[in-house]
Motif scaffolding. Sequence first.
Motif, PDB file in Angstrom:
ATOM      1  N   UNK A  76      26.356  49.242  55.624  1.00  0.00           N
ATOM      2  CA  UNK A  76      25.725  50.539  55.392  1.00  0.00           C
ATOM      3  C   UNK A  76      25.640  50.920  53.928  1.00  0.00           C
ATOM      4  N   UNK A  77      25.987  49.994  53.040  1.00  0.00           N
ATOM      5  CA  UNK A  77      25.961  50.267  51.598  1.00  0.00           C
ATOM      6  C   UNK A  77      24.538  50.508  51.107  1.00  0.00           C
ATOM      7  N   UNK A 124      31.132  40.610  51.627  1.00  0.00           N
ATOM      8  CA  UNK A 124      31.909  41.854  51.706  1.00  0.00           C
ATOM      9  C   UNK A 124      31.505  42.769  50.561  1.00  0.00           C
ATOM     10  N   UNK A 125      31.159  44.007  50.910  1.00  0.00           N
ATOM     11  CA  UNK A 125      30.699  44.985  49.906  1.00  0.00           C
ATOM     12  C   UNK A 125      31.109  46.388  50.362  1.00  0.00           C
ATOM     13  N   UNK A 155      36.849  42.654  42.074  1.00  0.00           N
ATOM     14  CA  UNK A 155      36.568  41.329  42.630  1.00  0.00           C
ATOM     15  C   UNK A 155      37.567  40.267  42.169  1.00  0.00           C
ATOM     16  N   UNK A 156      38.028  40.331  40.914  1.00  0.00           N
ATOM     17  CA  UNK A 156      38.995  39.340  40.421  1.00  0.00           C
ATOM     18  C   UNK A 156      40.334  39.479  41.110  1.00  0.00           C
ATOM     19  N   UNK A 157      40.814  40.711  41.234  1.00  0.00           N
ATOM     20  CA  UNK A 157      42.106  40.955  41.878  1.00  0.00           C
ATOM     21  C   UNK A 157      42.054  40.602  43.363  1.00  0.00           C
ATOM     22  N   UNK A 158      40.920  40.898  43.999  1.00  0.00           N
ATOM     23  CA  UNK A 158      40.755  40.566  45.429  1.00  0.00           C
ATOM     24  C   UNK A 158      40.786  39.046  45.615  1.00  0.00           C
ATOM     25  N   UNK A 159      40.075  38.321  44.752  1.00  0.00           N
ATOM     26  CA  UNK A 159      40.066  36.852  44.842  1.00  0.00           C
ATOM     27  C   UNK A 159      41.472  36.303  44.588  1.00  0.00           C
ATOM     28  N   UNK A 160      42.145  36.858  43.598  1.00  0.00           N
ATOM     29  CA  UNK A 160      43.529  36.469  43.291  1.00  0.00           C
ATOM     30  C   UNK A 160      44.424  36.647  44.519  1.00  0.00           C
TER      31      UNK A 160
END
Length: 438
Positions: free
Chosen positions: A13-14, A86-87, A152-157
């Motif tokens: 729904x973004x 994912x957004x 995004x970096x922290x989520x990937x980490x």
Amino acid sequence: MSKGIKIATIGGGSSYTPELVEGFIKRYESLPIRELWLVDIPEGEEKLNIVGGLAKRMIKEAGLPIKVHLTLDRREALKDADFVTTQFRVGLLEARAKDERIPLKYGVIGQETNGPGGLFKGLRTIPVILDIIKDMEELCPNAWLINFTNPAGMVTEAVLRHSNWRKIVGLCNVPVGIKMGIADQLGVEVERIHVDFAGLNHMVYGLNIYLDGELYTDQYIDHLTSSDGSSGTMRNIADLKWEPDFIKALRAIPCPYHRYYYKTDEMFAEEKKAADTEGTRAEVVKKLEKELFELYKDQALSIKPPQLEQRGGAYYSDAACNLIDSIYNDRKDIQPVNTMNNGAIASIPDESAVEINSVITKDGPKPIAIGDLPVATRGLVQQIKSFERVAAEAAVTGDYQTALLAMTINPLVPSDSVAKEILDEMLVAHKEHLPQFL
């Protein structure tokens, strides 16, 4: 995958979704999508239906046989998916507004992905991402997770360190924007420019610039510093000019977010002024989104409206769709993504996430080794990587002291006592979305 591709978009729904749909339509010949599932939560159902209606009209207008499904059932959407994007934003824009406003009271920058705001967005987001991965392990174990959700970096980490899932790529529009900006400033087609990107998400540097395959870094820095001193910015970051001598000494192109670290006082003043007059960025975006969704409701609208570019996410669809296309077709082209370091940057642990140019293959990104970052950029990158690692651990464990440690080691927070005050207020403000801290 000859039967066609199934893509599940979580946070469907973004307001950005029409851009993603446009990207899929443009690439249908090489990326034959059979089903696009747009997923959201009950609070986002109205927006999902509005955006989903526009997505269906766009696909019908293009005459393509892509079936669009709208659902609140994430597991149904994930079943047998080939790609999951994912957004989403836990706590919606209201949570972002708190991330931006609360730190300002303590003389600290309030920003979506940097400083205390970035920490709290990570604390809210990481448990949800790890939960999605548990579903993916069961329902679509061969799928690729393409994450645009910030930070995004922290989520990937967090995914690399706190799960067994390796088929994740974090994606950001900042490197694409930098490259487009350089081409624009030089008055050349973007295809003629190549930039060696390395660093972290929202802390990536352009280490070398090439024009028509020839090294052009020094000439570009001369051009940059003799013109307006700006390397370009984004809609959500004030366009404060760089000191020419600083850029010449750095001999690298900082990203727009570096202003928070190299121009902290000026950026704080800009944010405080904006918050006191037109509102924080979240409050501005809320008004923009209201207008966008009114546009999206128009049954006669069957294209992405140009007003979406005001939202600040330019080039997301191209970055996302190019990445999916390259994995699916094993293109082996070069794209800047967030992926496991694997020795590409010498001073970052192998198992950590970095944002770096990578060769994109059917087996995912293969980061291009650069040796090490220049000494002038290395320390700040390492400090932010320490912050991301400790913050990810706090998100997973819900441990108060670990969260305080993450807040204190962030370079935008001046002391442990200020960190504690901000942490305590933000934990209360976001209580509903931080069950791990109860």
